[in-house]
Enzyme design. Structure first.
Site, short mmCIF file in Angstrom:
data_model
loop_
_atom_site.label_atom_id
_atom_site.label_comp_id
_atom_site.label_asym_id
_atom_site.label_seq_id
_atom_site.Cartn_x
_atom_site.Cartn_y
_atom_site.Cartn_z
CG ASP A 93 1.25 -7.67 1.38
OD1 ASP A 93 0.09 -8.12 1.47
OD2 ASP A 93 1.56 -6.70 0.66
CD GLU A 143 2.14 -0.80 -6.00
OE1 GLU A 143 2.54 0.37 -6.15
OE2 GLU A 143 1.95 -1.32 -4.88
CG HIS A 152 -6.42 -0.09 -3.18
ND1 HIS A 152 -5.68 -1.23 -3.26
CD2 HIS A 152 -5.83 0.68 -2.23
CE1 HIS A 152 -4.68 -1.17 -2.40
NE2 HIS A 152 -4.76 -0.03 -1.74
CG ASP A 173 -4.76 -8.06 0.03
OD1 ASP A 173 -3.99 -7.09 -0.08
OD2 ASP A 173 -4.67 -8.87 0.97
NE ARG A 228 -1.57 -3.12 -6.03
CZ ARG A 228 -0.87 -3.59 -5.01
NH1 ARG A 228 -1.08 -3.12 -3.79
NH2 ARG A 228 0.03 -4.54 -5.18
CG ASN A 284 2.57 2.60 -2.81
OD1 ASN A 284 2.92 3.11 -1.76
ND2 ASN A 284 2.61 1.29 -3.02
CB CYS A 292 4.80 -7.01 -1.44
SG CYS A 292 5.36 -5.30 -1.41
CD GLU A 316 -3.44 -6.55 -4.90
OE1 GLU A 316 -2.59 -7.45 -4.87
OE2 GLU A 316 -3.48 -5.62 -4.07
CE1 TYR A 365 -4.11 2.43 0.85
CE2 TYR A 365 -2.04 1.82 1.91
CZ TYR A 365 -3.02 1.58 0.96
OH TYR A 365 -2.94 0.48 0.15
CG ASP A 419 -4.17 -3.32 0.19
OD1 ASP A 419 -4.88 -3.92 -0.64
OD2 ASP A 419 -2.95 -3.54 0.34
#
Length: 299
Positions: free
Chosen positions: A62, A191, A116, A91, A161, A213, A126, A118, A48, A89
Site C-alpha cells: 500500500d 487517521e 476520502h 488515496d 483524511r 478507523n 499505509c 488524504e 468500505y 479510499d
C-alpha cells in the site's frame, strides 16, 4: 439477480440521511464483491473499500502503486453488488487538483456513495506505518476544493483524511481538520489517533461527521462500536479485517493440505455450498431462466 436494484443516487441520498441522524454507522471492509454481499446479508450499514485491500488484492504494498482506473474499476464491481452505500479510499486523489477532479467524477460514475482523500505526499504509505509525510496546508486544501467543485451529485460524500497527527501532533490534526471542513469537506477521517480522547477532541472540534478507523495491528486502540458511539463518532470502518481473517484461514488450510493431504478436518470452517449459492442468489436467476437453477443442494 445480477446487480443492486438501488441506484447510486438513491444510495447516496439514503447514506446522507443516515449520517444526519448522528448514529454510528458500521462499514466493514469488503475485499471482493462477494464479501460485500455478505456484509449486507449480515445487516451492516455500508461497505468500505480499502486502498490497502485493493493493493493487496493485486499482490502490491500500500504505497500508492494502484491507479485510478484500477481503483474505480474494482470499486464499481464491489459497489454494484450490494444495496448498501460504499465508501472508497481514493488515496491522495491520484495527482494534482485537476486529477482529483477527474477522480471524483470517475468514482461517481462507478456508483460509489463517497470517498476520502488524504493529505500525504506521493508516494503515500499505509496510515499506520512510521515515516509518513504530509503535504503543506495549501496543497491539502486544494485537493478538497477540487473534489467538492468537481462532483455533480451533491450527495456524493467528500471526506478528508488527515495523517498529520503522526507528523505534528494532535493540535495540528485538529487545526487541519477545521480548515479541511472550511475547504468543503463533508466529513473528516482523522487517521491513527492514539486513544479515545484524541478521537473525542477531533469530534468536538468540527461540526461534520467523523470516521474512526479500527484497523488491527496499527497505531490506534481497537475500541468497540459502543465506545465510539458514546463520543459521537459517526462511521467506523474495519478496513482489512475480513481479508486478514480470510487469508489467515487460507494459510491454515494450505498447511493442513501439506500435512494431511486433504481438508476433511476443515469442513466445518468452510462456507457450505448451499450458503454460497444462497449468497449469489442462484434461485433468483431461476426466475429468469429455469435452465440455470434446476438442482437441489443438500444442507
Amino acid at each position: 439477480m445480477l446487480y443492486s436494484k438501488t441506484t447510486p443516487e438513491d444510495k447516496r441520498r439514503i447514506f446522507r440521511d443516515r449520517l444526519a441522524t448522528g448514529e454510528l454507522l458500521q462499514f466493514p471492509g469488503a475485499f471482493n464483491p462477494l464479501s460485500a454481499r455478505l456484509i449486507e446479508q449480515k445487516g451492516f450499514d455500508g461497505v468500505y473499500i480499502s486502498g490497502a485491500v485493493l493493493s493487496a488484492d493485486l499482490g502490491l504494498p500500500d504505497i500508492g502503486l494502484t491507479t485510478l482506473s484500477e481503483v474505480a474499476g474494482r470499486a464499481k464491481q464491489i459497489a454494484r453488488m450490494t444495496e448498501l452505500p460504499a465508501l472508497v479510499d481514493a488515496d491522495t486523489g491520484f495527482g494534482e487538483p485537476m486529477n482529483v477532479a477527474r477522480t471524483i467524477q470517475e468514482l461517481e460514475d462507478a456508483g460509489l456513495a463517497g470517498m476520502h482523500i488524504e493529505d500525504q505526499i506521493n508516494p503515500k504509505r499505509c496510515g499506520h506505518l512510521d515515516g509518513k509525510q504530509v503535504v503543506d496546508e495549501s496543497t491539502a486544501l486544494k485537493r478538497i476544493r477540487s473534489a467538492a467543485d468537481a462532483r455533480r451529485d451533491d450527495n456524493f460524500l467528500i471526506m478528508a483524511r488527515t495523517d498529520i497527527r503522526a507528523v505534528d501532533g494532535l493540535d495540528a490534526a485538529i487545526d487541519r481538520a477545521k480548515k479541511l471542513v472550511d475547504a468543503g469537506a463533508d466529513a473528516i477521517f482523522p487517521e491513527a489517533m492514539r486513544d479515545l480522547g484524541e478521537f473525542e477532541a477531533v469530534r468536538n472540534a468540527v461540526d461534520v461527521p467523523i470516521l474512526a478507523n479500527m484497523t488491527e495491528f496499527g497505531k490506534s486502540e481497537l475500541f468497540t462500536s459502543s465506545q465510539l458511539a458514546d463520543i459521537g463518532i459517526n462511521i467506523v470502518i474495519w478496513p482489512v479485517s475480513l481479508l486478514r481473517i480470510a487469508m489467515g484461514a487460507a494459510g491454515r488450510a494450505l498447511d493442513t493440505l501439506t500435512e494431511h493431504g486433504n481438508l476433511t478436518s476443515k469442513l466445518d470452517e468452510m462456507q457450505h455450498r448451499a450458503d454460497l449459492y444462497d449468497l449469489v442468489d442462484y434461485e433468483g436467476y431461476n426466475h429468469f431462466d429455469t435452465s440455470v437453477f434446476n438442482f437441489t443442494v443438500a444442507k
